[in-house]
Each structure stands twice: as structure tokens, then as C-alpha cells.
Design a protein around this motif. Structure first.
Motif, PDB file in Angstrom:
ATOM      1  N   GLN A   9      99.809  -4.545  68.341  1.00 49.19           N
ATOM      2  CA  GLN A   9      98.671  -4.209  67.328  1.00 49.19           C
ATOM      3  C   GLN A   9      99.533  -5.188  66.223  1.00 49.19           C
ATOM      4  O   GLN A   9      99.344  -5.732  65.533  1.00 49.19           O
ATOM      5  CB  GLN A   9      99.391  -2.727  66.575  1.00 49.19           C
ATOM      6  N   ILE A  10     101.432  -5.996  66.160  1.00 46.48           N
ATOM      7  CA  ILE A  10     101.833  -5.946  65.891  1.00 46.48           C
ATOM      8  C   ILE A  10     101.345  -7.658  65.490  1.00 46.48           C
ATOM      9  O   ILE A  10     101.670  -8.729  65.070  1.00 46.48           O
ATOM     10  CB  ILE A  10     103.289  -5.755  66.218  1.00 46.48           C
ATOM     11  N   MET A  11     101.076  -7.533  67.205  1.00 48.76           N
ATOM     12  CA  MET A  11     100.551  -9.691  66.791  1.00 48.76           C
ATOM     13  C   MET A  11      99.516 -10.044  66.386  1.00 48.76           C
ATOM     14  O   MET A  11      99.151 -11.385  65.474  1.00 48.76           O
ATOM     15  CB  MET A  11     100.490  -9.522  68.274  1.00 48.76           C
ATOM     16  N   VAL A  12      98.469  -8.875  65.992  1.00 50.49           N
ATOM     17  CA  VAL A  12      97.117  -8.858  66.531  1.00 50.49           C
ATOM     18  C   VAL A  12      97.400  -9.392  64.408  1.00 50.49           C
ATOM     19  O   VAL A  12      96.506 -10.502  63.907  1.00 50.49           O
ATOM     20  CB  VAL A  12      96.260  -8.112  66.114  1.00 50.49           C
ATOM     21  N   VAL A  13      97.803  -8.157  63.583  1.00 54.21           N
ATOM     22  CA  VAL A  13      97.724  -8.517  62.691  1.00 54.21           C
ATOM     23  C   VAL A  13      98.732  -9.971  61.802  1.00 54.21           C
ATOM     24  O   VAL A  13      98.249 -10.722  61.035  1.00 54.21           O
ATOM     25  CB  VAL A  13      98.550  -7.222  61.653  1.00 54.21           C
ATOM     26  N   VAL A  14      99.607  -9.669  62.284  1.00 52.24           N
ATOM     27  CA  VAL A  14     100.628 -10.892  62.035  1.00 52.24           C
ATOM     28  C   VAL A  14      99.881 -12.900  62.262  1.00 52.24           C
ATOM     29  O   VAL A  14      99.802 -13.422  61.454  1.00 52.24           O
ATOM     30  CB  VAL A  14     101.895 -11.075  62.233  1.00 52.24           C
ATOM     31  N   ALA A  15      99.406 -12.519  62.944  1.00 48.62           N
ATOM     32  CA  ALA A  15      98.780 -13.628  63.295  1.00 48.62           C
ATOM     33  C   ALA A  15      97.468 -14.019  62.810  1.00 48.62           C
ATOM     34  O   ALA A  15      97.270 -15.293  62.324  1.00 48.62           O
ATOM     35  CB  ALA A  15      97.637 -13.957  64.736  1.00 48.62           C
ATOM     36  N   ALA A  50      97.965 -22.312  66.823  1.00 50.06           N
ATOM     37  CA  ALA A  50      98.402 -21.391  67.467  1.00 50.06           C
ATOM     38  C   ALA A  50      98.568 -19.841  67.457  1.00 50.06           C
ATOM     39  O   ALA A  50      98.443 -19.317  67.964  1.00 50.06           O
ATOM     40  CB  ALA A  50      99.818 -22.062  67.709  1.00 50.06           C
ATOM     41  N   THR A  51      97.869 -19.069  66.080  1.00 51.97           N
ATOM     42  CA  THR A  51      98.130 -18.558  65.283  1.00 51.97           C
ATOM     43  C   THR A  51      96.607 -17.543  66.304  1.00 51.97           C
ATOM     44  O   THR A  51      96.652 -16.910  66.316  1.00 51.97           O
ATOM     45  CB  THR A  51      97.930 -18.032  63.518  1.00 51.97           C
ATOM     46  N   VAL A  52      95.689 -18.551  66.156  1.00 48.87           N
ATOM     47  CA  VAL A  52      94.143 -18.049  67.231  1.00 48.87           C
ATOM     48  C   VAL A  52      94.861 -17.833  68.577  1.00 48.87           C
ATOM     49  O   VAL A  52      94.062 -16.523  68.883  1.00 48.87           O
ATOM     50  CB  VAL A  52      92.830 -18.966  67.039  1.00 48.87           C
ATOM     51  N   GLY A  53      95.853 -18.427  69.287  1.00 46.54           N
ATOM     52  CA  GLY A  53      95.985 -18.192  70.650  1.00 46.54           C
ATOM     53  C   GLY A  53      96.455 -16.896  70.518  1.00 46.54           C
ATOM     54  O   GLY A  53      96.656 -15.963  71.435  1.00 46.54           O
ATOM     55  N   VAL A  54      97.705 -16.604  69.559  1.00 45.43           N
ATOM     56  CA  VAL A  54      99.042 -15.207  69.330  1.00 45.43           C
ATOM     57  C   VAL A  54      97.793 -13.976  69.419  1.00 45.43           C
ATOM     58  O   VAL A  54      97.377 -13.102  69.894  1.00 45.43           O
ATOM     59  CB  VAL A  54      99.895 -15.504  68.243  1.00 45.43           C
ATOM     60  N   LEU A  55      96.647 -14.598  68.825  1.00 43.81           N
ATOM     61  CA  LEU A  55      95.822 -13.474  68.314  1.00 43.81           C
ATOM     62  C   LEU A  55      95.044 -12.856  69.286  1.00 43.81           C
ATOM     63  O   LEU A  55      94.888 -12.161  69.434  1.00 43.81           O
ATOM     64  CB  LEU A  55      94.533 -13.651  66.727  1.00 43.81           C
ATOM     65  N   PHE A  93     102.031 -17.169  78.447  1.00 44.71           N
ATOM     66  CA  PHE A  93     100.518 -17.687  78.994  1.00 44.71           C
ATOM     67  C   PHE A  93      99.641 -18.507  77.283  1.00 44.71           C
ATOM     68  O   PHE A  93      99.886 -20.163  77.243  1.00 44.71           O
ATOM     69  CB  PHE A  93      99.879 -17.193  79.125  1.00 44.71           C
ATOM     70  N   ALA A  94      99.862 -17.925  76.292  1.00 41.78           N
ATOM     71  CA  ALA A  94      99.867 -18.547  74.680  1.00 41.78           C
ATOM     72  C   ALA A  94     100.624 -18.886  74.706  1.00 41.78           C
ATOM     73  O   ALA A  94     100.617 -20.705  73.901  1.00 41.78           O
ATOM     74  CB  ALA A  94      99.618 -17.394  74.190  1.00 41.78           C
ATOM     75  N   SER A  95     101.813 -19.005  75.064  1.00 43.78           N
ATOM     76  CA  SER A  95     102.971 -19.971  74.331  1.00 43.78           C
ATOM     77  C   SER A  95     102.784 -21.043  74.875  1.00 43.78           C
ATOM     78  O   SER A  95     103.207 -22.340  74.330  1.00 43.78           O
ATOM     79  CB  SER A  95     104.161 -18.878  74.366  1.00 43.78           C
ATOM     80  N   VAL A  96     102.500 -20.992  76.261  1.00 48.25           N
ATOM     81  CA  VAL A  96     102.567 -22.485  77.021  1.00 48.25           C
ATOM     82  C   VAL A  96     101.304 -23.104  76.273  1.00 48.25           C
ATOM     83  O   VAL A  96     101.623 -24.224  76.340  1.00 48.25           O
ATOM     84  CB  VAL A  96     101.949 -21.545  78.176  1.00 48.25           C
ATOM     85  N   SER A 147     107.660 -10.107  70.941  1.00 46.28           N
ATOM     86  CA  SER A 147     106.649 -10.927  71.789  1.00 46.28           C
ATOM     87  C   SER A 147     107.158 -13.218  71.207  1.00 46.28           C
ATOM     88  O   SER A 147     107.457 -12.964  70.393  1.00 46.28           O
ATOM     89  CB  SER A 147     105.745 -10.938  70.661  1.00 46.28           C
ATOM     90  N   LEU A 148     107.216 -13.167  73.001  1.00 45.47           N
ATOM     91  CA  LEU A 148     107.518 -14.498  72.558  1.00 45.47           C
ATOM     92  C   LEU A 148     106.337 -15.243  72.334  1.00 45.47           C
ATOM     93  O   LEU A 148     107.180 -16.636  71.278  1.00 45.47           O
ATOM     94  CB  LEU A 148     107.552 -15.171  74.453  1.00 45.47           C
ATOM     95  N   ALA A 149     105.220 -14.877  71.766  1.00 49.94           N
ATOM     96  CA  ALA A 149     103.932 -15.354  71.508  1.00 49.94           C
ATOM     97  C   ALA A 149     104.524 -16.098  69.436  1.00 49.94           C
ATOM     98  O   ALA A 149     105.115 -16.982  68.805  1.00 49.94           O
ATOM     99  CB  ALA A 149     102.939 -15.086  71.317  1.00 49.94           C
ATOM    100  N   LEU A 150     104.848 -14.591  69.161  1.00 50.09           N
ATOM    101  CA  LEU A 150     104.946 -14.261  68.062  1.00 50.09           C
ATOM    102  C   LEU A 150     106.263 -15.553  67.624  1.00 50.09           C
ATOM    103  O   LEU A 150     106.915 -16.101  65.857  1.00 50.09           O
ATOM    104  CB  LEU A 150     105.051 -12.743  67.530  1.00 50.09           C
TER     105      LEU A 150
END
Length: 313
Positions: free
Chosen positions: A117-123, A160-165, A182-185, A39-42
Motif C-alpha cells: 500500500q505504501i509503495m502504491v501511494v508513494v509511487a 521508474a515510478t510507474v514500475g514501482v506502482l 524485478f521492478a528495480s532491475v 521496499s527495494l523498489a522505493l
């Protein structure tokens, strides 16, 4: 009337130290999770969190340094340390936003598979940590640009973590893998916007510009209202740090006694403190015979007993 040293409270330095430890721990977790989840966002948020850790460490150091008393080589003390740290912090944020934006745009053309799933938990964990740290710094950030730079780091990362979530939820529900870059942008744009205001404020202070909320024309009128003041010239107002302002001015008076001059200085000082939050004012009294028509003097060292260019022999 001069300002006393603004000694940072131990509670603020302790909060920064705790925030630094929490942030560094989370950086390791988030970077590992981002690599495993692809995940680039993470990974982007982990990089931002690492810059947060650097910002917190620098802010903590600047607070400790600014508490040192003035000396013969630093007659204003070390108050500017916090300004320099704020400039470094905001500058790294701007650079980071461009790096993130470039990589995100590149990935938008070919979004890779990610483990949502990992993105949601970590975010979610990141939001709790970052928002808690930002909340603990919010009050102090209103009075110190150094603390504000650290607060902006943490607050933007919480957003930013809200965007990842949300990106993780969108990928899980609809399979929209493009949401990750897109979230990273959006994160990069948010970082850039939040850092620019701090850059402007710190540059103004370093250039010794007039504080933006000070109306110089109104100040001159208020000084002239003090009994005994006939004119003002060679007026300078600047900020030593975000919470410490200074002023120097020449005041034209009649040929008065020393005690009457002290009364004029005291009343002008009290007015400057109460109306303009200027606690460090240096006032020079002059009687008739000077040249009061130049309000803001032009500093020319050669004309004022300073250095002279080397003359031809």
C-alpha cells in the motif's frame, strides 16, 4: 560572422530551482517510506531521485556559469561547463544502475515481505512530481545537452515510478513479492539505456568531433560553389557546446582585392549558418601558391612553429 553568447533564460534557471526543491523534498519522503515498507523498489527510486537532485543542481550551476562572458583565460567563455556537467550526470546514472541491478538480483533469490500500500501511494505521488518537472524541461532539453541530462534524469524516474506502482499493485493482488526487486532491475536497465546516449554525445563534444548531422563532403561542395572559392583545406568543424558550433578553414582564391575577399567570406559564412547552423566560423583566404591538397591537416606542433622536443646537448 561569429556567434553571440547564449544566455540562459531566467525561466529555465527558475524551473530548475523549483524542480530541485520538489525533488529533494520527495527524496526524504520516499526514502523513509521505502525503509518502513521494506521496499527495494522505493529505496531504489529514492536513490535515483537523489541523483536527480544532484543533476538538477549541477545543471542549474552550469547554466549560471555559461552566462559569464569570455575573458583572457577562457576565450570561448564557459560554454563547456554544461558539457562537463552532462557527462558527470550521465556517468553517475550509469554507476547507479549497476548498484541497483546488483542489489535487485540479490533480492530476487529471496524476495522479502513489503508493504504494497505504501509503495502504491508513494509511487503515484512520485510520478506526478517527476513527470511535471520533466514536462517543464522538455522544450529546453531539445537544444542543450546539459538540460537534456537533467530531463533524462526526471523522465526516467517518472517511468521508474510507474514500475514501482505496477509492482505494488501486483503484490497487492497476487502476493508476488518478487515484483519489487524485478521492478528495480527494469529501472536499472532503463537508467543505463537513457544515460549511455548522453555519454556518447558529451564525449564527442569534448573530443571536438564533427557534429553527427554534418556531412563534411557536402559542406566542401557547398563552399566550392561560392563564387571566388577555388579550394578548401585545413578544415575543422567542432562543437563548443550542444548549441554552439565552430569552424575554421583555409579558402583558396585568386589574387583578389580586400573588398572582394570580404564578399567571399560573407557568402561562405551565410551558407554555413543557414545550412549547417555554424555561426562561429574563422576563414583564412589564401591566393595561389599554398598547398590545398590536404583537406584535414595533421596537427604537428614541431612542424608548425610550436613546441620542440628537448635536443640533446
Amino acid at each position: 560572422m561569429h556567434a553571440h553568447h547564449h544566455v540562459p533564460s531566467s525561466s529555465i534557471t527558475r524551473r530548475l530551482a523549483i524542480a530541485l526543491g520538489l525533488t529533494l523534498g520527495f527524496v526524504l519522503v520516499e526514502a523513509g517510506a521505502g525503509y518502513f515498507a521494506n521496499s527495494l523498489a522505493l529505496l531504489t527510486d529514492a536513490a535515483h531521485n537523489f541523483s536527480d537532485a544532484v543533476a538538477l543542481g549541477l545543471s542549474w550551476w552550469a547554466l549560471r556559469l555559461s552566462a559569464r562572458p569570455a575573458n583572457d583565460t577562457r576565450t570561448y567563455g564557459y560554454h563547456r561547463a554544461g558539457i562537463l556537467v552532462a557527462l558527470v550526470n550521465s556517468g553517475t546514472l550509469i554507476g547507479l544502475s549497476f548498484v541497483i541491478g546488483y542489489e535487485a538480483i540479490r533480492r530476487l533469490n529471496a524476495p522479502p515481505e513489503v508493504h504494497e500500500q505504501i509503495m502504491v501511494v508513494v509511487a503515484a505521488v512520485g510520478f506526478i512530481i517527476n513527470s511535471s518537472v520533466a514536462a517543464s524541461l522538455h522544450r529546453a532539453s531539445q537544444h542543450d545537452v546539459n538540460i537534456r541530462s537533467a530531463f533524462v534524469h526526471m523522465a526516467t524516474d517518472a517511468l521508474a515510478t510507474v514500475g514501482v506502482l505496477l509492482a505494488g499493485v501486483g503484490i497487492a493482488l497476487f502476493g508476488w513479492t518478487w515484483l519489487d526487486p524485478f521492478a528495480s532491475v527494469l529501472i536499472a536497465a532503463l537508467i543505463l539505456w537513457s544515460a549511455w546516449g548522453i555519454v556518447r554525445e558529451t564525449v564527442d563534444i569534448l573530443l571536438e568531433g564533427t557534429p553527427r548531422d554534418v556531412d563534411m563532403n557536402a559542406m566542401v561542395r557547398d563552399v566550392l560553389k561560392v563564387e571566388g572559392v577555388r579550394g578548401v583545406h585545413d578544415l575543422h568543424v567542432w562543437s563548443i557546446s550542444s548549441h554552439l558550433r565552430a569552424l575554421s578553414a583555409h579558402l583558396l582564391t585568386e589574387d583578389i582585392s580586400i573588398s572582394e575577399g570580404a564578399r567571399v567570406q560573407r557568402e561562405v559564412n551565410e551558407m554555413l549558418l543557414n545550412r549547417y547552423s555554424i555561426a562561429h566560423a574563422t576563414l583564412q583566404l589564401e591566393s595561389i601558391g599554398c598547398e590545398p591538397d590536404l583537406l584535414y591537416c595533421e596537427l604537428n606542433p614541431a612542424e608548425n612553429g610550436g613546441f620542440f622536443p628537448e635536443r640533446e646537448r
